[in-house]
Write a protein that holds these residues in place. Structure first.
Motif, PDB file in Angstrom:
ATOM      1  N   ARG A  99      -2.619   4.130   7.192  1.00 41.15           N
ATOM      2  CA  ARG A  99      -4.036   3.767   7.336  1.00 41.15           C
ATOM      3  C   ARG A  99      -4.937   4.976   7.115  1.00 41.15           C
ATOM      4  O   ARG A  99      -5.985   4.866   6.477  1.00 41.15           O
ATOM      5  CB  ARG A  99      -4.285   3.180   8.743  1.00 41.15           C
ATOM      6  N   THR A 159      -4.237   7.759   5.345  1.00 39.47           N
ATOM      7  CA  THR A 159      -4.169   8.160   3.940  1.00 39.47           C
ATOM      8  C   THR A 159      -5.018   7.237   3.077  1.00 39.47           C
ATOM      9  O   THR A 159      -5.767   7.691   2.209  1.00 39.47           O
ATOM     10  CB  THR A 159      -2.705   8.138   3.445  1.00 39.47           C
ATOM     11  N   PHE A 160      -4.908   5.939   3.321  1.00 39.38           N
ATOM     12  CA  PHE A 160      -5.706   4.969   2.573  1.00 39.38           C
ATOM     13  C   PHE A 160      -7.194   5.224   2.801  1.00 39.38           C
ATOM     14  O   PHE A 160      -7.996   5.215   1.856  1.00 39.38           O
ATOM     15  CB  PHE A 160      -5.341   3.545   3.006  1.00 39.38           C
ATOM     16  N   ARG A 206      -9.490   6.092  -0.303  1.00 38.61           N
ATOM     17  CA  ARG A 206     -10.116   4.895  -0.859  1.00 38.61           C
ATOM     18  C   ARG A 206     -11.443   4.513  -0.190  1.00 38.61           C
ATOM     19  O   ARG A 206     -12.204   3.727  -0.757  1.00 38.61           O
ATOM     20  CB  ARG A 206      -9.145   3.719  -0.758  1.00 38.61           C
ATOM     21  N   SER A 239       1.114   1.917  10.858  1.00 35.80           N
ATOM     22  CA  SER A 239       1.389   1.547   9.467  1.00 35.80           C
ATOM     23  C   SER A 239       1.942   0.127   9.371  1.00 35.80           C
ATOM     24  O   SER A 239       1.600  -0.621   8.442  1.00 35.80           O
ATOM     25  CB  SER A 239       2.379   2.538   8.843  1.00 35.80           C
ATOM     26  N   THR A 299      -2.799  -6.250   5.803  1.00 34.48           N
ATOM     27  CA  THR A 299      -2.979  -6.258   4.351  1.00 34.48           C
ATOM     28  C   THR A 299      -2.455  -7.558   3.758  1.00 34.48           C
ATOM     29  O   THR A 299      -3.092  -8.158   2.882  1.00 34.48           O
ATOM     30  CB  THR A 299      -2.255  -5.060   3.716  1.00 34.48           C
ATOM     31  N   LEU A 319       0.036   6.010  -1.922  1.00 32.78           N
ATOM     32  CA  LEU A 319      -0.837   4.897  -2.275  1.00 32.78           C
ATOM     33  C   LEU A 319      -0.345   4.164  -3.515  1.00 32.78           C
ATOM     34  O   LEU A 319      -0.658   2.992  -3.703  1.00 32.78           O
ATOM     35  CB  LEU A 319      -2.263   5.402  -2.473  1.00 32.78           C
ATOM     36  N   PHE A 327       1.808   1.647  -2.156  1.00 37.32           N
ATOM     37  CA  PHE A 327       0.979   0.653  -1.479  1.00 37.32           C
ATOM     38  C   PHE A 327       0.345  -0.298  -2.489  1.00 37.32           C
ATOM     39  O   PHE A 327       0.296  -1.515  -2.265  1.00 37.32           O
ATOM     40  CB  PHE A 327      -0.095   1.367  -0.662  1.00 37.32           C
ATOM     41  N   ASP A 328      -0.130   0.224  -3.609  1.00 39.70           N
ATOM     42  CA  ASP A 328      -0.703  -0.627  -4.654  1.00 39.70           C
ATOM     43  C   ASP A 328       0.344  -1.564  -5.235  1.00 39.70           C
ATOM     44  O   ASP A 328       0.058  -2.743  -5.498  1.00 39.70           O
ATOM     45  CB  ASP A 328      -1.298   0.240  -5.770  1.00 39.70           C
TER      46      ASP A 328
END
Length: 296
Positions: free
Chosen positions: A131, A133-134, A138, A211, A218, A279, A282-283
């Motif tokens: 969370r 890092t995002f 972003r 996380s 998400t 990320l 994550f994407d």
């Protein structure tokens, strides 16, 4: 002049309200702070104290109504011409936060103002790194970068909007589950040609989920996005996830991606909940899950 509106859920919003109350009082403006708790199970005693501050009120709902309805409900309770929406787990970076907004009110009558989001530089515990890092990469976007894409870089966790403008748009109450209600609201602003002005007036985002919880939320958000994309909700979909999925459909590999996600899901989740989440992974997780949802 100013109604500060705070939707609350399982978080102690009293320190935020206390700081905002002090800043508004120091500015000598007419103001109110309204907090509505969406049937929380935590921090009830702390948040109940909000109502004992002057010009402040606190309402506790007996049933959870969701992120769209509670924001509309807050606006319906507001008595002033300008609405400042803040998430309960934010906190102003600077002591002139309120002053920065009210000094621009007369210059931005038909605009929405967005002050930005920042995160602390100190790394959190290992189980909260995804969370953080995002958010750092972003959401904590500089003003200069935000101005290049004003609609796609706005979050409703720190916006100032005139009540007449808000009442003409409203949050889509058909979106009842978590996620993308802010995206839908911003897209409606765009469709109505309402400008968003980006300024340097950030709040810290303080509440970092684990996380594992962030991944779960998400997935729920992507399910909400699928609902929006299928019902349209009078919104021009501009989500990167939607665009990527359409491209994969054109290439006729969307079903394969969905099946691949099912095989790799556990490995991706292990990586994303580790001490070094990326990320890129994550994407991949998000588009994989969205392809899987669409194949069901």
């Amino acid at each position: 002049m100013l109604s500060i509106l705070i939707p609350i859920y399982n978080y102690n919003a009293y320190p935020l309200v206390l700081e905002l109350h002090k800043q508004c009082t120091d500015c000598g403006i007419n103001f109110e702070i309204i907090g509505i708790d969406d049937a929380s199970t935590q921090n009830k005693l702390e948040n109940n104290a909000i109502q004992f501050l002057t010009n402040c009120s606190f309402i506790e709902l007996s049933e959870n109504i969701g992120r769209s309805k509670i924001r509309n409900l807050l606006a319906s309770k507001a008595n002033y011409d300008w609405l400042l929406y803040l998430d309960c787990d934010t906190f102003p970076e600077n002591s002139d936060f309120i002053l920065n907004y009210i000094s621009r009110i007369n210059l931005s009558a038909e605009k929405v103002l967005f002050g930005g989001i920042v995160y602390t530089k100190e790394k959190p515990t290992n189980d909260q790194l995804l969370r953080w890092t995002f958010g750092q990469k972003r959401e904590a976007i500089s003003v200069s970068q935000r101005k290049k894409n004003p609609y796609s870089t706005t979050f409703v966790s720190n916006i100032l909007i005139k009540k007449t403008v808000f009442d003409a748009i409203l949050f889509d109450e058909k979106i009842t589950n978590y996620g993308y209600e802010d995206f839908a609201f911003i897209q409606n602003l765009k469709l109505e040609n309402i400008d968003i002005e980006h300024i340097e007036n950030p709040v810290f985002h303080l509440n970092l989920e684990t996380s594992s919880l962030f991944l779960s939320k998400t997935k729920t958000a992507l399910e909400t996005l699928l609902f929006i994309s299928k019902t349209n909700s009078k919104i021009e979909i501009e989500s990167k996830i939607i665009k990527t999925h359409k491209m994969l459909c054109d290439l006729k590999i969307n079903l394969w991606i969905g099946k691949l996600f099912q095989k790799l899901q556990s490995r991706l989740e292990n990586h994303l909940t580790s001490e070094k989440p990326t990320l890129l992974a994550f994407d991949c997780y998000k588009i994989g899950y969205f392809c899987y949802l669409n194949s069901k």
